[in-house]
Motif scaffolding. Sequence first.
Motif, PDB file in Angstrom:
ATOM      1  N   LYS A   1       1.010  -1.185   0.003  1.00  0.00           N
ATOM      2  CA  LYS A   1      -0.269   0.105  -0.172  1.00  0.00           C
ATOM      3  C   LYS A   1       0.770   1.320  -0.025  1.00  0.00           C
ATOM      4  N   ARG A   2       0.703   2.097  -1.027  1.00  0.00           N
ATOM      5  CA  ARG A   2       1.652   3.229  -1.006  1.00  0.00           C
ATOM      6  C   ARG A   2       0.842   4.196   0.176  1.00  0.00           C
ATOM      7  N   SER A   3       1.755   4.746   0.811  1.00  0.00           N
ATOM      8  CA  SER A   3       1.266   5.973   1.768  1.00  0.00           C
ATOM      9  C   SER A   3       1.641   7.261   1.311  1.00  0.00           C
ATOM     10  N   ASP A   4       1.277   8.333   1.828  1.00  0.00           N
ATOM     11  CA  ASP A   4       1.502   9.521   1.355  1.00  0.00           C
ATOM     12  C   ASP A   4       2.956  10.050   1.260  1.00  0.00           C
ATOM     13  N   LYS A   5       3.506  10.694   0.426  1.00  0.00           N
ATOM     14  CA  LYS A   5       4.711  11.252   0.235  1.00  0.00           C
ATOM     15  C   LYS A   5       5.713   9.925  -0.378  1.00  0.00           C
ATOM     16  N   GLN A   6       5.251   8.670  -0.363  1.00  0.00           N
ATOM     17  CA  GLN A   6       5.950   7.691  -0.624  1.00  0.00           C
ATOM     18  C   GLN A   6       6.349   7.686  -2.153  1.00  0.00           C
ATOM     19  N   LYS A   7       7.587   7.594  -2.402  1.00  0.00           N
ATOM     20  CA  LYS A   7       8.085   7.839  -3.783  1.00  0.00           C
ATOM     21  C   LYS A   7       8.277   6.345  -4.732  1.00  0.00           C
ATOM     22  N   TRP A   8       8.334   5.390  -3.906  1.00  0.00           N
ATOM     23  CA  TRP A   8       8.906   4.136  -4.440  1.00  0.00           C
ATOM     24  C   TRP A   8       7.804   2.941  -4.371  1.00  0.00           C
ATOM     25  N   ILE A   9       8.223   1.850  -4.733  1.00  0.00           N
ATOM     26  CA  ILE A   9       7.337   0.408  -4.698  1.00  0.00           C
ATOM     27  C   ILE A   9       8.335  -0.173  -3.613  1.00  0.00           C
ATOM     28  N   LYS A  10       7.886  -0.455  -2.407  1.00  0.00           N
ATOM     29  CA  LYS A  10       8.736  -1.098  -1.407  1.00  0.00           C
ATOM     30  C   LYS A  10       8.951  -2.642  -1.883  1.00  0.00           C
ATOM     31  N   ARG A  11      10.366  -2.829  -1.845  1.00  0.00           N
ATOM     32  CA  ARG A  11      10.752  -4.247  -2.122  1.00  0.00           C
ATOM     33  C   ARG A  11      10.402  -4.998  -0.830  1.00  0.00           C
ATOM     34  N   VAL A  12      10.073  -6.447  -0.887  1.00  0.00           N
ATOM     35  CA  VAL A  12       9.918  -7.122   0.077  1.00  0.00           C
ATOM     36  C   VAL A  12      10.314  -8.305  -0.190  1.00  0.00           C
ATOM     37  N   VAL A  13      11.513  -8.785   0.728  1.00  0.00           N
ATOM     38  CA  VAL A  13      12.144 -10.099   0.736  1.00  0.00           C
ATOM     39  C   VAL A  13      11.320 -10.830   2.058  1.00  0.00           C
ATOM     40  N   ALA A  14      10.459 -11.990   1.704  1.00  0.00           N
ATOM     41  CA  ALA A  14       9.963 -12.657   2.699  1.00  0.00           C
ATOM     42  C   ALA A  14      10.302 -14.184   2.616  1.00  0.00           C
ATOM     43  N   GLU A  15      11.072 -14.812   3.417  1.00  0.00           N
ATOM     44  CA  GLU A  15      11.331 -16.109   3.656  1.00  0.00           C
ATOM     45  C   GLU A  15      10.490 -16.661   4.694  1.00  0.00           C
ATOM     46  N   MET A  16       9.574 -17.558   4.282  1.00  0.00           N
ATOM     47  CA  MET A  16       8.531 -18.175   5.198  1.00  0.00           C
ATOM     48  C   MET A  16       8.729 -19.568   5.421  1.00  0.00           C
ATOM     49  N   GLY A  17       7.530 -20.174   5.917  1.00  0.00           N
ATOM     50  CA  GLY A  17       7.526 -21.663   6.679  1.00  0.00           C
ATOM     51  C   GLY A  17       7.719 -22.526   5.415  1.00  0.00           C
ATOM     52  N   GLY A  18       7.543 -23.863   6.049  1.00  0.00           N
ATOM     53  CA  GLY A  18       7.691 -25.105   5.192  1.00  0.00           C
ATOM     54  C   GLY A  18       6.752 -26.228   5.845  1.00  0.00           C
ATOM     55  N   LYS A  19       6.531 -27.357   5.134  1.00  0.00           N
ATOM     56  CA  LYS A  19       6.006 -28.609   5.503  1.00  0.00           C
ATOM     57  C   LYS A  19       6.563 -29.504   4.713  1.00  0.00           C
ATOM     58  N   ASN A  20       8.012 -29.901   5.200  1.00  0.00           N
ATOM     59  CA  ASN A  20       8.829 -30.569   4.270  1.00  0.00           C
ATOM     60  C   ASN A  20       8.684 -32.140   4.382  1.00  0.00           C
ATOM     61  N   ALA A  21       8.994 -32.555   3.197  1.00  0.00           N
ATOM     62  CA  ALA A  21       8.781 -34.111   3.159  1.00  0.00           C
ATOM     63  C   ALA A  21      10.078 -34.686   2.887  1.00  0.00           C
ATOM     64  N   VAL A  22      10.178 -35.902   3.509  1.00  0.00           N
ATOM     65  CA  VAL A  22      11.360 -36.902   3.511  1.00  0.00           C
ATOM     66  C   VAL A  22      10.683 -38.227   2.812  1.00  0.00           C
ATOM     67  N   ILE A  23      10.982 -38.545   1.555  1.00  0.00           N
ATOM     68  CA  ILE A  23      10.572 -39.782   0.763  1.00  0.00           C
ATOM     69  C   ILE A  23      11.595 -40.809   1.016  1.00  0.00           C
TER      70      ILE A  23
END
Length: 515
Positions: free
Chosen positions: A272-294
Amino acid sequence: MLEAFKPEPFTNFKDEQNRADFEAALKKVEGELEGKYPLIIGGERITTEQKIVSVNPSKKGEVIGRVSKADQALAEKAIQVAAETFEEWKRVPAEHRARYLFKTAALLRRRKHEFSAWLVKEAGKSWVEADADTAEAIDFLEYYGRDMIRLAQPQELTRLPGEDNEAFYIPLGVGIVIPPWNFPLAIMCGMTVSSIVTGNTVVLKPASATPVIAYKFMELLEEAGLPAGVVNYLPGSGSEVGDYLVEHPQTRFITFTGSRDVGLRINELAAKRSDKQKWIKRVVAEMGGKNAVIVDKDADLEAAAQGIVASAFGFSGQKCSAGSRAIILEDVYDQVLQLVVEKTEQLKVGDVSKPDTFTGPVIDEAAQSKILEYIEIGKQEGRLLAGGEKGSDEGFFVQPTIFADVDPNARIAQEEIFGPVVAFIKAKDFDHALQIANNTEYGLTGSVYSRNRYNLEKAREEFYVGNLYFNRKSTGAIVGVHPFGGFNMSGTNAKTGDQDYLLNFLLKKAVSEIL
Ligand SMILES: NC(=O)c1ccc[n+]([C@@H]2O[C@H](COP(=O)([O-])OP(=O)(O)OC[C@H]3O[C@@H](n4cnc5c(N)ncnc54)[C@H](O)[C@@H]3O)[C@@H](O)[C@H]2O)c1
Ligand SMILES: N[C@@H](CCC=O)C(=O)O
């Protein structure tokens, strides 16, 4: 001339001297418990009334430290200081910036056991897990320092006659660093130093369960001579201070590692752009897992069972890479299950100050309650074969827990529990196993135990995860060796510890002059 990057070796705790040194480090840290820690904004120490009380998850009564807690006014001050400092820091040559990282790595290496001892106390990591966390922090410092020097070299462009062309990287601006508590040194350090070595300045909001280790790291950066205001240490609540920082118009990027829900919220707020904001914010988001061992029908079953135990119960299953689903071909299902149950029953659960404890506590009471709720759900969804209860009330313990015969769509097979719980699922054949493994909204890590080359190649193509391992556990990525980061709801695939990672924090500028 710099040596090529080499991962930091792990400590051999079978060596008596190493054990004695680690015991001594634990003693030193025990003598420093209950300290009071201020915020650090622009180098200024600021003490507030409200405190975060950090406790030892192995011993609820032991206070690790009392850390001042920021409010929105202090968050504003931190952003303003970071913005002012950016104007100078962005002009510091890349090689100079990298040297602060190399110096910090040298200081950390000298005090390796001491930092690991803080991890034992504050995060409930076993000696081996704490040592690996500290080694990874050193690796991030050494790796990202070198990589920034590489990125600052002149770049090859196609030449046109009569034109001088150049392309180079510049930093973004003020970043917000929001790390998780489960790798409170390595991930916090990696996220912070990647952001600053690229020329940005940051506000570091450490995880509330592990603010002391982050403070210790701040002290190390200061000792290395990092100018005040490049990193601003701002512990505070996610909802009050976190949202404020993310929504701030002067925030240029957010680097987050944590749960899916918080990551998605940050992504939404940042969009969401806020007042006076001049750029698109960059987001790096590293999140969860539901990992499998086969486990394939012709696999080395002993190795597979060991791998399942290590993946599921290392650091009490509190890794995004943890193997929380064991998908076993029906031909070998009973054998693997029995081996895993036997190995699990031998695990020592308890206070991680003791060197032979494999499974320590979970991080806090809320985590313990959530995991125990999932165990109750598991009792309806599968056959309980090990664990299923909490441990000693001295700390936040949960017994390593195994459920057999779980449906692939059951909640315990779909939702990230982030605790020592593994669901066994039976597969008809290898294709079915892959289909079950991919039946998740996440896509972080996966393991395949097999001796069948055709099946391994099939998994290489079709197992949809960012980090796929053959004939080894699903945890334990090493910087520079296993670029780390997942697909789908596991995040933005930023790939930490990799040559592409620093690009997340840079802009590329091209300049052309007609001669
Ligand atoms: N993919 C990866 O590389 C990776 C690595 C480690 C952990 N994880 C994931 O992290 C999770 C465990 O960590 P956690 O419990 O610390 O996660 P979390 O999402 O609860 O918290 C992560 C960070 O976000 C902060 N936060 C919470 N609410 C916020 C808000 N509204 N605004 C800004 N910040 C806010 C917290 O204080 C913390 O610093 C697990 O889901 C795990 O899989 C992923
Ligand atoms: N990079 C770590 C996991 C980080 C998340 O918890 C691993 O590979 O085990």
